[in-house]
Design an enzyme around this catalytic site. Structure first.
Site, mmCIF file in Angstrom:
data_model
loop_
_atom_site.group_PDB
_atom_site.id
_atom_site.type_symbol
_atom_site.label_atom_id
_atom_site.label_comp_id
_atom_site.label_asym_id
_atom_site.label_seq_id
_atom_site.Cartn_x
_atom_site.Cartn_y
_atom_site.Cartn_z
ATOM 1 N N TYR A 105 0.648 -1.503 0.222
ATOM 2 C CA TYR A 105 0.137 0.030 -0.034
ATOM 3 C C TYR A 105 1.066 1.612 -0.468
ATOM 4 O O TYR A 105 1.443 1.341 0.946
ATOM 5 C CB TYR A 105 -0.620 0.318 1.231
ATOM 6 C CG TYR A 105 -1.833 0.903 1.129
ATOM 7 C CD1 TYR A 105 -2.484 1.699 0.543
ATOM 8 C CD2 TYR A 105 -2.411 2.222 2.432
ATOM 9 C CE1 TYR A 105 -3.409 3.083 -0.016
ATOM 10 C CE2 TYR A 105 -2.938 3.009 2.584
ATOM 11 C CZ TYR A 105 -3.520 3.385 1.397
ATOM 12 O OH TYR A 105 -4.498 4.261 1.597
ATOM 13 N N ASP A 142 -2.570 -1.179 -3.846
ATOM 14 C CA ASP A 142 -2.778 -0.478 -4.464
ATOM 15 C C ASP A 142 -1.238 1.075 -4.800
ATOM 16 O O ASP A 142 -1.179 1.084 -3.630
ATOM 17 C CB ASP A 142 -3.795 0.329 -3.222
ATOM 18 C CG ASP A 142 -4.280 1.676 -3.300
ATOM 19 O OD1 ASP A 142 -3.457 2.403 -4.093
ATOM 20 O OD2 ASP A 142 -4.763 2.342 -2.523
#
Length: 248
Positions: A105, A142
């Site tokens: 992330y 992400d």
């Protein structure tokens, strides 16, 4: 092997959705981001998953990642570790059937852009070293960068906006130059509606006015085995959709 990535935007709000999706989709490996919970805060519903080994790496109501590995793929609980560039519980790594898998992330960059750039560079160095010599690597997550103009709907394009800046895209390109392949775009090169995140207002998701910022990146030996990589926009109520890649 089916490998999935999903920014759930709060595991405590997505526990039932995640369980339903796991039962229906049955991915072999799941990389979650933005779980926003410490291991002690993970809902009880997810602590007794019979089919998966689960590793929750979070520190409260911000950031956090997780790795779920199907027990049929790994009869023994796999070791999980966090590289030295792991800040704010943003990286978890394991090895399954000889494949190094990372749930990542990347910082958004809105509050500390330089920290984001440092993280991307550290990820590049780690990826290059891990993929050296033909190592099989899959990085899921992400990454908070829309790789190219095609990865942002025309109504959302802002040339100097965070997530679309030229220096961020250059950092992404260097990550690929480290020996990685963008599996989703490689298998679907011309799709101008291939998005994974939609701002949660004005029905942007229903209208598919979004960004592609969630990726499955694979080293060349793994990418050569990729048979599919699809976004599942109908799944869940997170502002992100799961991305599922299938490797032969």
């Amino acid at each position: 092997m089916r490998i999935a990535t999903w920014n759930v935007n709060g595991i405590r709000a997505r526990a039932e959705e995640l369980c339903d999706w796991l039962a229906t989709d049955q991915p072999d490996v799941v990389c979650l981001q933005e779980i926003k919970a410490s291991p002690e805060q993970v809902p009880v519903l997810l602590l007794g998953l019979d089919d998966y080994w689960c590793h929750w790496h979070g520190a409260g109501g911000y950031s956090g990642v997780a790795l779920l590995v199907r027990k049929t793929l790994s009869p023994v609980r796999p070791d999980v570790w966090h590289p030295d560039f792991d800040i704010e519980t943003r990286v978890s790594v394991t090895i399954v059937t000889g494949v190094t898998l990372a749930s990542v992330y990347v910082p958004n960059g809105g509050k500390d852009f330089e920290a984001k750039m440092r993280f991307l560079e550290a990820l590049r160095v780690w990826a290059a070293a891990t993929a050296a010599g033909g190592g099989r690597v899959v990085i899921c997550g992400d990454l908070n960068v829309a790789r190219a103009e095609i990865d942002v709907h025309p109504k959302e394009r802002k040339p100097h906006g965070i997530g679309q800046r030229p220096d961020e895209r250059a950092a992404f390109a260097r990550l690929l130059d480290a020996g990685l392949v963008d599996v989703g775009r490689t298998l679907d090169p011309d799709n101008q509606g291939l998005f994974t995140w939609w701002a949660p207002w004005r029905n942007l998701r229903q209208r598919n006015i979004g960004w592609r910022i969630d990726y499955v990146l694979a080293s060349a030996p793994m990418a050569a085995r990729a048979a599919a990589c699809v976004v599942q926009p109908a799944v869940g109520r997170s502002d992100h959709a799961p991305v599922v890649a299938e490797f032969r």
